[in-house]
Design a protein around this motif. Structure first.
Motif, short mmCIF file in Angstrom:
data_model
loop_
_atom_site.label_atom_id
_atom_site.label_comp_id
_atom_site.label_asym_id
_atom_site.label_seq_id
_atom_site.Cartn_x
_atom_site.Cartn_y
_atom_site.Cartn_z
N PRO A 163 -11.59 1.20 -2.30
CA PRO A 163 -11.35 2.64 -2.51
C PRO A 163 -9.90 3.07 -2.32
CG PRO A 163 -12.40 2.25 -0.38
CD PRO A 163 -12.40 0.93 -1.10
N LYS A 164 -9.14 2.33 -1.49
CA LYS A 164 -7.74 2.72 -1.22
C LYS A 164 -6.84 1.53 -1.51
CE LYS A 164 -8.95 6.05 2.41
NZ LYS A 164 -8.78 6.42 3.84
N PRO A 165 -6.44 1.38 -2.79
CA PRO A 165 -5.57 0.25 -3.14
C PRO A 165 -4.27 0.26 -2.32
CG PRO A 165 -6.45 1.28 -5.10
CD PRO A 165 -6.81 2.17 -3.96
N TYR A 166 -3.73 -0.92 -2.16
CA TYR A 166 -2.53 -1.10 -1.34
C TYR A 166 -1.35 -0.35 -1.94
CZ TYR A 166 1.53 -3.32 0.79
OH TYR A 166 2.72 -3.56 1.42
N THR A 167 -0.69 0.43 -1.10
CA THR A 167 0.54 1.12 -1.48
C THR A 167 1.69 0.51 -0.68
OG1 THR A 167 -0.66 3.17 -1.88
CG2 THR A 167 1.74 3.33 -1.60
N PRO A 168 2.66 -0.09 -1.35
CA PRO A 168 3.74 -0.76 -0.61
C PRO A 168 4.53 0.23 0.26
CG PRO A 168 3.77 -1.39 -2.93
CD PRO A 168 2.82 -0.25 -2.80
N LYS A 169 4.84 -0.20 1.46
CA LYS A 169 5.69 0.60 2.35
C LYS A 169 7.12 0.50 1.84
CE LYS A 169 6.89 1.31 7.21
NZ LYS A 169 6.37 2.68 7.25
N VAL A 170 7.82 1.62 1.85
CA VAL A 170 9.20 1.67 1.39
C VAL A 170 10.13 1.77 2.60
CG1 VAL A 170 10.90 2.92 0.00
CG2 VAL A 170 8.52 2.75 -0.79
N ILE A 171 11.10 0.87 2.67
CA ILE A 171 12.06 0.83 3.78
C ILE A 171 13.47 0.82 3.20
CG2 ILE A 171 12.83 -0.43 5.83
CD1 ILE A 171 10.08 -1.76 5.93
N VAL B 24 13.70 -1.04 -0.37
CA VAL B 24 12.85 -2.23 -0.33
C VAL B 24 11.39 -1.82 -0.26
CG1 VAL B 24 12.33 -4.36 0.90
CG2 VAL B 24 14.67 -3.47 0.88
N LYS B 25 10.57 -2.44 -1.11
CA LYS B 25 9.12 -2.27 -1.04
C LYS B 25 8.51 -3.55 -0.48
CE LYS B 25 8.58 1.07 -4.81
NZ LYS B 25 7.93 1.35 -6.11
N VAL B 26 7.65 -3.39 0.54
CA VAL B 26 7.08 -4.54 1.26
C VAL B 26 5.87 -5.09 0.50
CG1 VAL B 26 6.07 -5.32 3.44
CG2 VAL B 26 7.85 -3.55 3.44
N PRO B 27 5.86 -6.40 0.23
CA PRO B 27 4.69 -6.98 -0.47
C PRO B 27 3.47 -6.99 0.44
CG PRO B 27 6.19 -8.71 0.23
CD PRO B 27 6.88 -7.42 0.52
N SER B 28 2.31 -7.07 -0.17
CA SER B 28 1.06 -6.96 0.58
C SER B 28 0.89 -8.05 1.62
CB SER B 28 -0.13 -6.99 -0.39
OG SER B 28 -0.09 -8.16 -1.20
N TRP B 29 1.43 -9.23 1.35
CA TRP B 29 1.24 -10.32 2.31
C TRP B 29 2.13 -10.19 3.55
CZ3 TRP B 29 3.24 -11.22 -2.64
CH2 TRP B 29 4.59 -11.56 -2.72
N ARG B 30 3.04 -9.17 3.55
CA ARG B 30 3.88 -8.95 4.74
C ARG B 30 3.65 -7.56 5.33
NH1 ARG B 30 8.17 -12.34 5.30
NH2 ARG B 30 8.03 -11.62 7.47
N LYS B 31 2.54 -6.92 5.00
CA LYS B 31 2.31 -5.53 5.43
C LYS B 31 2.17 -5.39 6.93
CE LYS B 31 -1.77 -3.64 5.30
NZ LYS B 31 -3.07 -3.06 4.95
N TYR B 32 1.72 -6.44 7.60
CA TYR B 32 1.44 -6.30 9.03
C TYR B 32 2.68 -6.51 9.91
CZ TYR B 32 -3.54 -6.19 8.02
OH TYR B 32 -4.78 -5.84 7.55
N ASP B 33 3.69 -7.25 9.42
CA ASP B 33 4.81 -7.56 10.31
C ASP B 33 6.15 -6.97 9.86
OD1 ASP B 33 4.99 -9.57 8.20
OD2 ASP B 33 6.51 -10.53 9.45
#
Length: 793
Positions: free
Chosen positions: A399-407, A447-456
């Protein structure tokens, strides 16, 4: 975590780099490699062979005699394995062969029958730690070939550790991404194509996700008409090399893809799912499940489960259920590829004491965007190995597709933090190669963070760390910071160091003990732990309380040394103690403790037992260092001290500690037969009293001194400190007073002792005459008579 060198080569072109060089690169970028081992290490003269004849051993019920074709000859080999049969292709260790465990195979006789080699299991080839029988190879394997070539063991196993924030590195793909950042080579993704049948996933099964917070994404695929079988040899060997046990093709594919891409998968036998329903929900009170390891487990409402119409069929993210597992008879598979909340999985895994490869990845944070790709990769392999048709579409909850974090990454800020100027262009390149989406904007990088690095990766400092670890810490030159700071001297710190150096110079060694203590140790001193600060979760019963005094720990140190025949022990310790204040946080004053036992040197070659006055002398010298004047008064109320050889220490009328000899009862409890002297001072209070005390200097005396000695008889129980106090109070021009003898014995009346002092008199403005000094001595004698002293003649 293990991967293999050849497997990694399928994902990235690493050129002529050896496995060891790859390992060095990974270690440099923060993936610590523990070992690199050659998969075929120790395997010599092992070939493939085919059993052409099998018969019972005439002299042993459990042995069999095999005729084995190894290409150029037929050998007779005796074996005890139960799973061999005529026509089986097996690994054969020839005469003179060497195995990974160091064993050399020789031609020998077993119960009277010649055996010209040995049939090998996976265990004997070093693939696994245990095996149930001989390794059976596919029928189409050519006989006489080197087993290293047949099994693909010309490979290297790279074993490494990750930090908890790097779950993305728990796969071949993840390591390939790391190498891409260093080498600049592209990552090659594996094929995921498959053919679809004329039916849809919605027609074959239903999906309900009732807890979207614990399961934010779930993808389910259906494949029908497959013929499950054993997985091919190349896949089995790779699984063996990374520490897994092959089961069947479907299960092996899910494990293979998990190690390849980092996404855990689970395959359900669709025909075993009641109502062909898949429900993701919390477990209900009292529900139980028989897991794949054969253990029936009771579930908790905090556990997330995968259920069918009748009950749980898997513990989400941890382990599947036995009743819905696939087997060689499985024809229809429901393939699960989901993303589960890390904390939910971790709680369940810890509660059940059940850690699996799946839970290890989920509880650290798997890639939420990898579910579809990993499932399609698995379907590609299943269809390739087992046939079947894949249903069109999938059952999906996302229901909530991944939205990359912007840094925002500021290269100038990175330079200030790192102390090294990494060009913005280089930072841009590193972040891009790591899989971040980057865009240059004036003086900074978006920079947009890829999904595989969202936690760190959540802040700019995380990006700075990424850049510098790939740039190479060895390229960061050490330099001193350009700063000039005025640091105020800390009186307490400086004085504590001075006290430690002073005590070390006087022959004491510093001890460092834990601040924890147990009731048993305190009981040996007759002390109660009732008023101590209790630890809520002690490491052991011996460390249940915070200590409120230091000396018990030091006595324990001394006794341990004495019991190991180290009888001369002189220790001190500076540490904070913990004084309970009820519900408030404890008070933590700084204390100084001593313990002395054994012998001390005397003269050039002699030695004597340490005594009370050695400890008293150390305290007096320490007080002199701190510019304080101590007073010593008898101490009789402590159960752990000898009543006749103990004293409380006071400064300016304030009690600051004690010194004394341990009571014989205490020594008996420690089973020690030599005297031990202890002391403890409130160092924090002493430093407060010492602060502000000035060192005063006096000119060298111009006039000579006059010395006198005096010996008086006093009551045996009269402290010498009282005698000294009277002398100092009544003696004019007294510069120095020194006790040089205390005597009881022949010539001394019972109940009396003789104390003798040396007195030094000096006037600052003239030479004292004998008459003046004699008058002063007369005054001293009269004052001493008031406390019962009598001049000894």
């Amino acid at each position: 975590m293990r991967i293999t060198y050849r497997w990694l080569q399928e994902f990235i072109d690493i050129g002529e780099l050896s496995a060891k060089e790859v390992a060095d690169i990974l270690t440099d970028v923060g993936i610590e490699v523990d070992s690199v081992s050659y998969a075929a290490e120790g395997i010599e003269k092992v070939v493939t062979g085919k059993i052409v004849e099998l018969k019972k051993h005439p002299n042993a019920d459990r042995l069999k005699i095999c005729k084995v074709d190894v290409g150029d000859t037929v050998l007779q080999i005796v074996t005890g394995a139960d799973n061999v049969f005529e026509g089986a292709v097996v690994p054969v260790a020839l005469h003179g062969a060497k195995l990974p465990n160091g064993v050399r195979i020789k031609r020998s006789k077993l119960r009277g029958e010649v055996s010209e080699g040995m049939l090998c299991s996976e265990e004997e080839l070093g693939l696994t730690e245990s095996a149930k029988g001989i390794m059976i190879l596919p029928d189409d394997v050519e006989v006489g070939r080197d087993i290293v070539e047949v099994l693909g063991l010309d490979d290297w196993v790279i074993e490494y550790e990750i930090t908890t924030n790097r779950p993305d590195a728990l796969s071949v793909l993840g390591i390939a991404r790391e190498l891409k950042a260093v080498l600049g080579k592209p990552v090659n993704l594996p094929p995921t194509s498959f053919s679809e049948g004329g039916f849809t996933a919605e027609e074959e099964a239903t999906l309900k996700v009732l807890d979207g917070a614990a399961c934010p994404r779930y993808d389910g695929f259906v494949i029908k008409g497959l013929e499950n079988r054993n997985s091919p040899l190349w896949m089995q060997v790779r699984l063996y090399l990374v520490g897994l046990r092959p089961i069947n093709a479907v299960v092996d594919v899910t494990n293979y893809v998990m190690y390849e891409l980092g996404q855990p998968l689970h395959a359900f036998d669709l025909e075993k799912l009641a109502g062909r329903e898949v429900v993701v929900r919390r477990a209900r009170e009292g529900e139980r499940i028989l897991t794949l390891d054969g253990v029936e487990r009771e579930l908790s409402p905090s556990d997330l489960v995968i259920a069918d119409a009748e009950g749980p069929v898997a513990i989400a993210g941890v382990m599947g259920g036995e009743n819905s597992s696939t087997s060689l008879e499985t024809k229809e598979v429901f393939l699960e590829s989901a993303h589960f909340d890390p904390m939910t999985v971790r709680r369940t895994s810890k509660r059940l004491a059940l850690m699996t490869d799946s839970s290890y990845r989920f509880e650290r944070g798997a890639d939420i965007e990898a579910t579809d790709f990993a499932a399609r990769r698995a379907l590609h392999l299943i269809q390739k190995l087992c046939g079947g048709e894949v249903a069109k579409g999938k059952l999906s909850f996302y229901p909530k597709p991944y939205t990359p974090k912007v840094i925002v990454f500021n290269p100038e800020r990175a330079t200030k933090i790192l102390g090294v100027n990494i060009p913005a262009r280089k930072s841009f390149e590193i972040l891009s190669n790591l899989g971040f989406t980057v865009k240059k904007e004036q003086d900074y990088i978006v920079v947009k963070v890829p999904s595989w690095r969202k936690y760190d990766v959540t802040r700019e400092i995380d990006l700075i760390e990424e850049v510098v670890r790939i740039y190479g810490m060895k390229n960061v030159v050490s330099s001193y910071p350009l700063m000039h700071s005025e640091v105020e001297r800390n009186f307490v710190y400086d004085k504590v160091q001075e006290v430690k150096e002073f005590l070390a110079a006087h022959g004491l060694n510093e001890a460092v003990n834990y601040s924890f203590i147990g009731e048993k140790l305190y009981g040996r001193f007759g002390l109660s732990v009732e008023n101590l600060v209790r630890i809520a979760n002690p490491l052991s019963e011996e460390w249940s309380f915070m200590r409120d005094r230091i000396f018990p720990s030091l006595v324990q140190n001394a006794c341990l040394n004495i019991n190991r025949n180290e009888r001369n022990v002189f220790l001190f310790e500076v540490a904070r103690v913990f004084l309970s204040r009820g519900e408030k946080l404890p008070e933590e004053p700084l204390h100084l403790g001593f313990v002395l036992t054994g012998k001390v040197p005397e003269g050039l070659y002699g030695e004597r037992d340490v005594d009370f006055y050695d400890l008293k002398g150390i305290v007096e010298l320490l007080m002199e260092l701190l510019k304080l004047s101590p007073e010593f008064k008898p101490l009789e109320s402590e159960p752990y001290l000898h009543p006749g050889q103990s004293a409380k220490v006071s400064v300016d009328g304030e009690e600051v500690g004690f010194i004394g000899k341990l009571h014989p009862d205490v020594l008996e409890r420690f089973d020690v037969k030599q005297d031990i002297f202890v002391g403890e001072l409130n160092l924090e209070e002493l430093l407060k009293l010492s602060q502000g005390k000035e060192t005063r200097f006096f000119p060298v005396p111009k006039f000579p001194p006059v010395s006198r000695d005096i010996a008086v008889l006093v009551d045996l129980d009269l402290p010498v400190a009282e005698v000294e106090r009277v002398i100092r109070r009544s003696a004019k021009y007294l510069e120095r007073l020194k006790l040089f003898d205390v005597y009881t014995g022949k010539g001394i009346p019972d109940g009396k002792k003789s104390v003798a002092y040396s007195l030094l008199f000096r006037s600052p403005d003239r030479t004292l005459s004998d008459e003046e000094v004699n008058r002063i001595m007369d005054v001293i004698i009269k004052e001493l008579e008031k406390i019962g002293a009598k001049l000894r003649t």
